[in-house]
Motif scaffolding. Structure first.
Motif, PDB file in Angstrom:
ATOM      1  N   ILE A 112       3.251  14.028   2.844  1.00 42.79           N
ATOM      2  CA  ILE A 112       3.684  13.080   3.856  1.00 42.79           C
ATOM      3  C   ILE A 112       2.942  11.769   3.615  1.00 42.79           C
ATOM      4  O   ILE A 112       1.739  11.768   3.395  1.00 42.79           O
ATOM      5  CB  ILE A 112       3.356  13.616   5.268  1.00 42.79           C
ATOM      6  CG1 ILE A 112       3.963  15.011   5.429  1.00 42.79           C
ATOM      7  CG2 ILE A 112       3.849  12.680   6.342  1.00 42.79           C
ATOM      8  CD1 ILE A 112       3.492  15.710   6.672  1.00 42.79           C
ATOM      9  N   GLN A 113       3.653  10.678   3.666  1.00 36.32           N
ATOM     10  CA  GLN A 113       3.057   9.393   3.348  1.00 36.32           C
ATOM     11  C   GLN A 113       1.867   9.117   4.259  1.00 36.32           C
ATOM     12  O   GLN A 113       1.969   9.163   5.481  1.00 36.32           O
ATOM     13  CB  GLN A 113       4.089   8.288   3.492  1.00 36.32           C
ATOM     14  CG  GLN A 113       5.231   8.399   2.483  1.00 36.32           C
ATOM     15  CD  GLN A 113       6.284   7.361   2.706  1.00 36.32           C
ATOM     16  OE1 GLN A 113       6.112   6.480   3.525  1.00 36.32           O
ATOM     17  NE2 GLN A 113       7.373   7.458   1.978  1.00 36.32           N
ATOM     18  N   GLY A 114       0.710   8.829   3.645  1.00 32.60           N
ATOM     19  CA  GLY A 114      -0.470   8.464   4.405  1.00 32.60           C
ATOM     20  C   GLY A 114      -1.207   9.623   5.027  1.00 32.60           C
ATOM     21  O   GLY A 114      -2.120   9.413   5.821  1.00 32.60           O
ATOM     22  N   VAL A 115      -0.838  10.883   4.683  1.00 31.56           N
ATOM     23  CA  VAL A 115      -1.463  12.050   5.293  1.00 31.56           C
ATOM     24  C   VAL A 115      -1.945  12.990   4.202  1.00 31.56           C
ATOM     25  O   VAL A 115      -1.227  13.249   3.239  1.00 31.56           O
ATOM     26  CB  VAL A 115      -0.469  12.794   6.221  1.00 31.56           C
ATOM     27  CG1 VAL A 115      -1.119  14.041   6.800  1.00 31.56           C
ATOM     28  CG2 VAL A 115       0.006  11.884   7.333  1.00 31.56           C
ATOM     29  N   GLU A 116      -3.172  13.473   4.359  1.00 30.48           N
ATOM     30  CA  GLU A 116      -3.709  14.468   3.442  1.00 30.48           C
ATOM     31  C   GLU A 116      -3.665  15.839   4.104  1.00 30.48           C
ATOM     32  O   GLU A 116      -4.095  15.994   5.243  1.00 30.48           O
ATOM     33  CB  GLU A 116      -5.154  14.125   3.079  1.00 30.48           C
ATOM     34  CG  GLU A 116      -5.289  12.857   2.236  1.00 30.48           C
ATOM     35  CD  GLU A 116      -6.741  12.534   1.934  1.00 30.48           C
ATOM     36  OE1 GLU A 116      -7.614  13.120   2.592  1.00 30.48           O
ATOM     37  OE2 GLU A 116      -6.997  11.700   1.046  1.00 30.48           O
ATOM     38  N   ILE A 117      -3.124  16.830   3.399  1.00 28.87           N
ATOM     39  CA  ILE A 117      -3.046  18.192   3.913  1.00 28.87           C
ATOM     40  C   ILE A 117      -3.829  19.099   2.966  1.00 28.87           C
ATOM     41  O   ILE A 117      -3.542  19.155   1.773  1.00 28.87           O
ATOM     42  CB  ILE A 117      -1.593  18.682   3.996  1.00 28.87           C
ATOM     43  CG1 ILE A 117      -0.764  17.761   4.901  1.00 28.87           C
ATOM     44  CG2 ILE A 117      -1.532  20.109   4.520  1.00 28.87           C
ATOM     45  CD1 ILE A 117       0.690  18.145   4.974  1.00 28.87           C
ATOM     46  N   ALA A 154       0.828  -1.204   0.000  1.00 32.69           N
ATOM     47  CA  ALA A 154       0.000   0.000   0.000  1.00 32.69           C
ATOM     48  C   ALA A 154       0.864   1.256   0.000  1.00 32.69           C
ATOM     49  O   ALA A 154       0.565   2.246  -0.683  1.00 32.69           O
ATOM     50  CB  ALA A 154      -0.929  -0.005   1.209  1.00 32.69           C
ATOM     51  N   MET A 155       1.972   1.230   0.773  1.00 29.66           N
ATOM     52  CA  MET A 155       2.862   2.382   0.820  1.00 29.66           C
ATOM     53  C   MET A 155       3.533   2.614  -0.524  1.00 29.66           C
ATOM     54  O   MET A 155       3.672   3.755  -0.980  1.00 29.66           O
ATOM     55  CB  MET A 155       3.909   2.186   1.907  1.00 29.66           C
ATOM     56  CG  MET A 155       3.342   2.165   3.322  1.00 29.66           C
ATOM     57  SD  MET A 155       4.576   1.758   4.565  1.00 29.66           S
ATOM     58  CE  MET A 155       5.671   3.161   4.424  1.00 29.66           C
TER      59      MET A 155
END
Length: 566
Positions: free
Chosen positions: A517-522, A425-426
C-alpha cells in the motif's frame, strides 16, 4: 413399423398417485422450520409423502431450512403473494388436487408481547403483518376450489384480548392456549388458532391423549395428558440442571430472545417487586440481555466450578423437543472473565473439524464444479477458439461508442485535476516498489477498481437482467474449506470481490505474495502484523500538520484529504 402402446387413463392416474403428496405444508414466518420437521416426522412414521413451501425473509434461517429440507420451495416475503400466486403454487405442489393442505404460521410477536410496556398489537409495524397474513389466507381459501386448510397459527398471549378475537374472526378459527409445561420441563404458553373440533375429539376413542380444560388469563387452555420428560435424557455437557427442575419439580420459565440493543432491555412492568436483588445484579452484569427472571439462581444452570450460567442454546433446544443442534455453542463475546474465556476456548473445536457453511447456490455449484469442471473448461476453450474469427470481425465493425466517451472523460478529468504536492515522492515510491517486484505495472491498458468500469463506459457494451451476489471474505473462506474437504490435494487460488469491506487489510503468510500500500509498511511476524507509515510519509504528514497549526487554517477540502491520510 414399430408398435406404440398407450397406457390407460387409470394406469396413468395410478402412476401419478404413487408420487403425489399426501400433505402440502405451507409454512409462513417459517423461522427454524419446525413445521416441516413435525410434518416430515409424521409422514415418515406413517409412510406418507409431503411437499411444501416456506416464507421467511431472514437469509440465515432460509439457508437453514434449505439445508435440512431441500425439497421445500423458498418463497421469501409473504407480502409478495396474492390469492392467484398461492393458488398456482398449490396446484404445482399438488397437481392431483388430493393432498391435505396444512397452513402453519408464527407471525412476529413483538407488538403483542406482554413484556412490552405498551404493545401496539395489530396497529404496530410488525403486528400489522399478522392482519395481512390472515387476509391472504382468507382470500386464497375463497378462490382455490379446495377444502379449507388444516390451520396451525401461534403467537404469544396478547396484552389486548381484542387482538386475539380479531384473528379468530378473520381465520374462522377459535383460539386456545397450550403450554409446553405439560411435559414438565419448560413453560411456553402460546395462543393457537386452529380448526380442531375439540368437543368432538375429546370423546373419540382414537384420541391419542386425554384432554383437560382450564383457563389462562380468561382464554380456554387445553392440557394434554402426556408423559413427563426424563431429566436424565438431556445432554447437559457437564452443566447441572436448574434447581427448579431437580428439587422443586417446577418448569423453567418461558425463554425470551436476547436483546438486539447493546444497552439491553428494560424490565417488564409485571416483574416489578418480583425479582430478587441477587438476580437483578446478575441481570445488570450481563448487560440486561434477557428478561430479569432468567437470572434467578433457581432457574440457572451451574458449571463445574459451581458458577451460575444461562442455559446454552443446545440445551434450550432439547427442552423444546427440538433435535440437538449439530453446532457448538461457543460465542465467547459476552465473557468478561479472562479465565473463563480461556477455559471455554480450550474445548472449542478447530474450524477445520467442522463442515463448511456455504449457501445452497455455492453448494450446488461445488457439486457441478467437482464433476464437470475439466470438461466444461475444455469446451469453453474450444468454443473461444472456434469463434475467434467471428469475434474479431464483430469487434472490428463496432461503432466507436464507449471509446470516444472514455476519451472525453479522461480529457475532462485532466483539465480539471489538481497536481498533488506530493506527486514526486509518490512516484518515487511506486517506482521503488516496482523495482522490488512488490508492485506490477505500468500496464498497456488501465487496470483499475471495479467501479472504474462505469467511468470507462465499458458497461454500456453489455446488458444484464440481474445483479450478482456480493460475497464477503467469510464466504470465500468457507468456500475454500469446502473445496479442500472435497479435494484435499486441490491447489487453491481464489479471486473475489470483498464488496462489504473492500479496504480491509488481511495478514499474509508470505509477504512476497502481497502488494504494498502506498506509503505504508507492513511487516508480518509469527504472532502479530505491524502496519506503519513509511518515514517519508510520516515526515510529510508532520510538515502538513505544522503548516496547519501555524497558519491556523484548514479548508474543508484539505481537511477531507488529511483525514484520509491519517
Amino acid at each position: 413399423p414399430p408398435t406404440v402402446s398407450l397406457k390407460s387413463r387409470a394406469a396413468v392416474a395410478r402412476a401419478h398417485n404413487r408420487t403425489a403428496p399426501d400433505f402440502v405444508m405451507l409454512s409462513f414466518f417459517d423461522g427454524l422450520g419446525t413445521a416441516f420437521m413435525v410434518c416430515d416426522n409424521y409422514c415418515k412414521a406413517h409412510n406418507l409423502k409431503w411437499s411444501g413451501a416456506s416464507w421467511e425473509i431472514d437469509k440465515d434461517l432460509e439457508s437453514l431450512g434449505a439445508e435440512h429440507f431441500p425439497q421445500v420451495t423458498l418463497r421469501g416475503d409473504f407480502e409478495q403473494e396474492d390469492a392467484a400466486t398461492l393458488q398456482k403454487l398449490v396446484e404445482e405442489l399438488d397437481p392431483s388436487g388430493r393432498a391435505h393442505i396444512v397452513i402453519a404460521g408464527g407471525p412476529p410477536c413483538h407488538d403483542f408481547s406482554r413484556i412490552r410496556q405498551d404493545a401496539p398489537g395489530h396497529a404496530g409495524h410488525e403486528g400489522s403483518k399478522f392482519t395481512r397474513f390472515a387476509q391472504l389466507i382468507q382470500s386464497v381459501e375463497k378462490s382455490w376450489g379446495r377444502s379449507r386448510a388444516i390451520l396451525l397459527v401461534e403467537n404469544v398471549i396478547p396484552q389486548n384480548r381484542a387482538d386475539m378475537r380479531k384473528v379468530e374472526r378473520m381465520l374462522d378459527a377459535p383460539a386456545v392456549v397450550h403450554d409446553a409445561s405439560d411435559f414438565g420441563t419448560i413453560s411456553r404458553p402460546r395462543v393457537w388458532w386452529c380448526r380442531v373440533p375439540w368437543q368432538e375429539i375429546a370423546h373419540r376413542k382414537d384420541c391419542p391423549f386425554n384432554l383437560r380444560w382450564t383457563t389462562m388469563q380468561g382464554i380456554p387452555r387445553v392440557h394434554f395428558d402426556v408423559d413427563k420428560d426424563k431429566l436424565d435424557s438431556f445432554d447437559t455437557e457437564g452443566l447441572t440442571l436448574p434447581r427448579c427442575l431437580t428439587d422443586e419439580a417446577k418448569p423453567v420459565p418461558c425463554l425470551t430472545t436476547p436483546s438486539d440493543d447493546p444497552q439491553g432491555r428494560p424490565a417488564p412492568r409485571s416483574s416489578k417487586g418480583k425479582i430478587s436483588s441477587e438476580a437483578t445484579q446478575r441481570w445488570l452484569a450481563d448487560k440486561r440481555r434477557y428478561a430479569p427472571w432468567h437470572y434467578e439462581s433457581g432457574v440457572m444452570m451451574m458449571d463445574r466450578d459451581q458458577r451460575l450460567v444461562i442455559p446454552p442454546a443446545n440445551i434450550k433446544e432439547q427442552w423444546h423437543h427440538l433435535p440437538k443442534g449439530d453446532y457448538d455453542e461457543f460465542d465467547l463475546s459476552h465473557l468478561e472473565d479472562p479465565d473463563e474465556h480461556w477455559r471455554q476456548s480450550r474445548v472449542m473445536p478447530h474450524p477445520e473439524a467442522k463442515d463448511a457453511s456455504i449457501e445452497p447456490g455455492l453448494r450446488q455449484w461445488l457439486q457441478v464444479w467437482s464433476e464437470l469442471r475439466d470438461a466444461v473448461a475444455q469446451q469453453i476453450e474450444d468454443l473461444v477458439d472456434d469463434l475467434q474469427e467471428d469475434t474479431e470481425a464483430w469487434y472490428a465493425n463496432l461503432a466507436p461508442h464507449f471509446l470516444q466517451k472514455n476519451e472525453l472523460y479522461v480529457k475532462d478529468k485532466l483539465r480539471r485535476c489538481r497536481v498533488d504536492p506530493c506527486w514526486e515522492a509518490m512516484a518515487q515510491e511506486i517506482a521503488s516498489d516496482v523495482t522490488k517486484r512488490r508492485m506490477e505495472g505500468p500496464f498497456s491498458s488501465p487496470a483499475s477498481r471495479a467501479e472504474d468500469w462505469r467511468r470507462s463506459f465499458a458497461n454500456a457494451t453489455v446488458g444484464a437482467k440481474d445483479s450478482p451476489t456480493y460475497h464477503d471474505i467469510s464466504a470465500y473462506v468457507q468456500l475454500a474449506v469446502a473445496i479442500k474437504q472435497k479435494h484435499p490435494q486441490a491447489q487453491l487460488l481464489i479471486w473475489g470481490l470483498d464488496h462489504e469491506a473492500a479496504y480491509r487489510q488481511l495478514a499474509a503468510e508470505d509477504p512476497d505474495h502481497t502488494w504494498v500500500i502506498q506509503g505504508v509498511e507492513i511487516s508480518v511476524h509469527d504472532s502479530f502484523v505491524k502496519v506503519s507509515g513509511t518515514a517519508a510519509r510520516r515526515q510529510r504528514l508532520d510538515e502538513d500538520l505544522v503548516s496547519i497549526l501555524t497558519s491556523n487554517r484548514l479548508p474543508p477540502n484539505e481537511a477531507s484529504s488529511l483525514a484520509g491520510r491519517l
